[in-house]
Design an enzyme around this catalytic site. Structure first.
Site, PDB file in Angstrom:
ATOM      1  CE  LYS A  11       9.048 -21.272   3.411  1.00 50.24           C
ATOM      2  NZ  LYS A  11       7.542 -21.377   4.255  1.00 50.24           N
ATOM      3  CE1 TYR A  51       5.665 -24.798   0.359  1.00 47.99           C
ATOM      4  CE2 TYR A  51       6.087 -22.689  -0.677  1.00 47.99           C
ATOM      5  CZ  TYR A  51       6.488 -23.704   0.268  1.00 47.99           C
ATOM      6  OH  TYR A  51       7.426 -23.168   1.299  1.00 47.99           O
ATOM      7  CG  PHE A  59      -1.488 -22.853   4.574  1.00 49.28           C
ATOM      8  CD1 PHE A  59      -0.663 -22.940   3.701  1.00 49.28           C
ATOM      9  CD2 PHE A  59      -2.099 -23.414   5.288  1.00 49.28           C
ATOM     10  CE1 PHE A  59       0.197 -24.226   3.739  1.00 49.28           C
ATOM     11  CE2 PHE A  59      -1.626 -25.159   5.383  1.00 49.28           C
ATOM     12  CZ  PHE A  59      -0.405 -25.275   4.516  1.00 49.28           C
ATOM     13  NE  ARG A  87      11.144 -30.286   7.709  1.00 53.76           N
ATOM     14  CZ  ARG A  87      10.111 -29.932   7.249  1.00 53.76           C
ATOM     15  NH1 ARG A  87       9.823 -29.301   6.017  1.00 53.76           N
ATOM     16  NH2 ARG A  87       9.020 -29.564   8.035  1.00 53.76           N
ATOM     17  CB  THR A  93       5.610 -25.645  10.246  1.00 51.16           C
ATOM     18  OG1 THR A  93       6.165 -26.978   9.640  1.00 51.16           O
ATOM     19  CG2 THR A  93       5.010 -24.812   9.153  1.00 51.16           C
ATOM     20  NE  ARG A 104      10.368 -22.885   9.103  1.00 46.69           N
ATOM     21  CZ  ARG A 104       9.949 -24.127   8.500  1.00 46.69           C
ATOM     22  NH1 ARG A 104       9.411 -25.200   9.137  1.00 46.69           N
ATOM     23  NH2 ARG A 104       9.652 -23.972   7.253  1.00 46.69           N
ATOM     24  CG  ASN A 114       8.108 -20.772   8.034  1.00 46.31           C
ATOM     25  OD1 ASN A 114       8.423 -20.401   7.040  1.00 46.31           O
ATOM     26  ND2 ASN A 114       7.269 -21.638   8.280  1.00 46.31           N
ATOM     27  CG  HIS A 117      10.832 -25.281   1.345  1.00 47.26           C
ATOM     28  ND1 HIS A 117       9.721 -25.885   1.637  1.00 47.26           N
ATOM     29  CD2 HIS A 117      11.677 -26.285   0.645  1.00 47.26           C
ATOM     30  CE1 HIS A 117       9.756 -26.878   0.924  1.00 47.26           C
ATOM     31  NE2 HIS A 117      10.921 -27.195   0.467  1.00 47.26           N
ATOM     32  CD  GLU A 128      10.339 -29.484  -1.934  1.00 42.10           C
ATOM     33  OE1 GLU A 128       9.413 -29.836  -1.562  1.00 42.10           O
ATOM     34  OE2 GLU A 128      11.423 -29.433  -1.489  1.00 42.10           O
TER      35      GLU A 128
HETATM   36  N1  UDP Z   1       1.986 -22.477   6.284  1.00 36.99           N
HETATM   37  C1  UDP Z   1       0.939 -21.531   6.872  1.00 36.99           C
HETATM   38  N2  UDP Z   1       0.101 -21.826   7.710  1.00 36.99           N
HETATM   39  C2  UDP Z   1       0.116 -23.199   8.103  1.00 36.99           C
HETATM   40  C3  UDP Z   1       1.051 -24.042   7.725  1.00 36.99           C
HETATM   41  C4  UDP Z   1       1.863 -23.772   6.756  1.00 36.99           C
HETATM   42  O1  UDP Z   1       1.180 -20.475   6.311  1.00 36.99           O
HETATM   43  O2  UDP Z   1      -0.855 -23.351   8.983  1.00 36.99           O
HETATM   44  C5  UDP Z   1       3.002 -21.878   5.320  1.00 36.99           C
HETATM   45  C6  UDP Z   1       4.280 -21.771   5.969  1.00 36.99           C
HETATM   46  O3  UDP Z   1       5.169 -20.926   5.309  1.00 36.99           O
HETATM   47  C7  UDP Z   1       5.120 -23.287   5.788  1.00 36.99           C
HETATM   48  C8  UDP Z   1       4.634 -23.662   4.390  1.00 36.99           C
HETATM   49  O4  UDP Z   1       3.345 -23.180   4.313  1.00 36.99           O
HETATM   50  O5  UDP Z   1       6.363 -23.278   5.827  1.00 36.99           O
HETATM   51  C9  UDP Z   1       4.327 -25.091   3.906  1.00 36.99           C
HETATM   52  O6  UDP Z   1       3.845 -25.982   4.770  1.00 36.99           O
HETATM   53  P1  UDP Z   1       4.462 -27.337   5.552  1.00 36.99           P
HETATM   54  O7  UDP Z   1       3.251 -28.104   6.285  1.00 36.99           O
HETATM   55  O8  UDP Z   1       4.868 -28.176   4.585  1.00 36.99           O
HETATM   56  O9  UDP Z   1       5.722 -26.876   6.454  1.00 36.99           O
HETATM   57  P2  UDP Z   1       7.145 -26.828   6.268  1.00 36.99           P
HETATM   58  O10 UDP Z   1       7.611 -27.982   5.678  1.00 36.99           O
HETATM   59  O11 UDP Z   1       7.730 -25.670   5.629  1.00 36.99           O
HETATM   60  O12 UDP Z   1       7.839 -27.110   7.844  1.00 36.99           O
HETATM   61 MG    MG Z   2       6.559 -28.839   3.832  1.00 33.11          MG
END
Ligand code: UDP
Ligand code: MG
Length: 139
Positions: A11, A51, A59, A87, A93, A104, A114, A117, A128
């Site tokens: 990111k 997204y 968010f 992952r 996350t 992370r 974070n 992705h 994707e």
């Molecule tokens: N995010 C955020 N606040 C939240 C949850 C997610 O800003 O409470 C952002 C964060 O950058 C995250 C992205 O939104 O990586 C996508 O969320 P997701 O739940 O898909 O998490 P990921 O798959 O990236 O772990």
């Molecule tokens: Mg995600």
């Protein structure tokens, strides 16, 4: 176990903080193969499309502004169980819940910014990857 491909993004915060090599090194040391890679900057509209699954989350606007704020590195990672293994390397996350030694936990200090992705399943990996790479760019 199955041979899989998944999409990884470094990111804007990861690129700006000089963590490209660190993140790629972790993938390579874990045995994930980099099958395609490029640096791009998404427009706000492109980030919204990427997204779209989160469009009703509080968010969403902030996330898509952040994701279009600077260059990112997009990669296709390939390996046995690549989706879950990526992952696992990323961590939760929320960096505060991420296991020690994950990307992370080691580098993120913000739930939004974070570092990385990663696709969360086989269907999202396929869509994707297609979002970022065409047939000519895959090896
Ligand atoms: N995010 C955020 N606040 C939240 C949850 C997610 O800003 O409470 C952002 C964060 O950058 C995250 C992205 O939104 O990586 C996508 O969320 P997701 O739940 O898909 O998490 P990921 O798959 O990236 O772990
Ligand atoms: Mg995600």
């Amino acid at each position: 176990m199955a041979m899989e491909q998944t999409l990884s993004l470094i990111k804007p915060d990861g690129v700006a903080r000089g963590l490209i090599g660190e993140v790629i090194g972790r993938f390579e040391r874990a045995g994930l193969k980099i099958k395609a890679m490029k640096m791009v900057q998404l427009s706000k509209t492109q980030a919204q499309k990427f997204y779209a699954v989160h469009e009703n989350r509080p968010f969403y606007d902030s996330l898509t502004t952040f994701m279009s704020s600077g260059p990112i590195v997009a990669m296709i990672l390939e390996g046995e169980d690549a989706i879950l293994r990526n992952r696992d390397l990323m961590g939760d996350t929320n960096y505060q819940k991420a296991a020690p030694g994950t990307i992370r936990a080691d580098f993120a200090r913000d739930i939004e910014a974070n570092i990385v992705h990663g696709s969360d399943g086989a269907d999202t990996a396929r869509t994707e990857i297609a979002f970022f790479f065409n047939e000519l760019e895959k090896y």
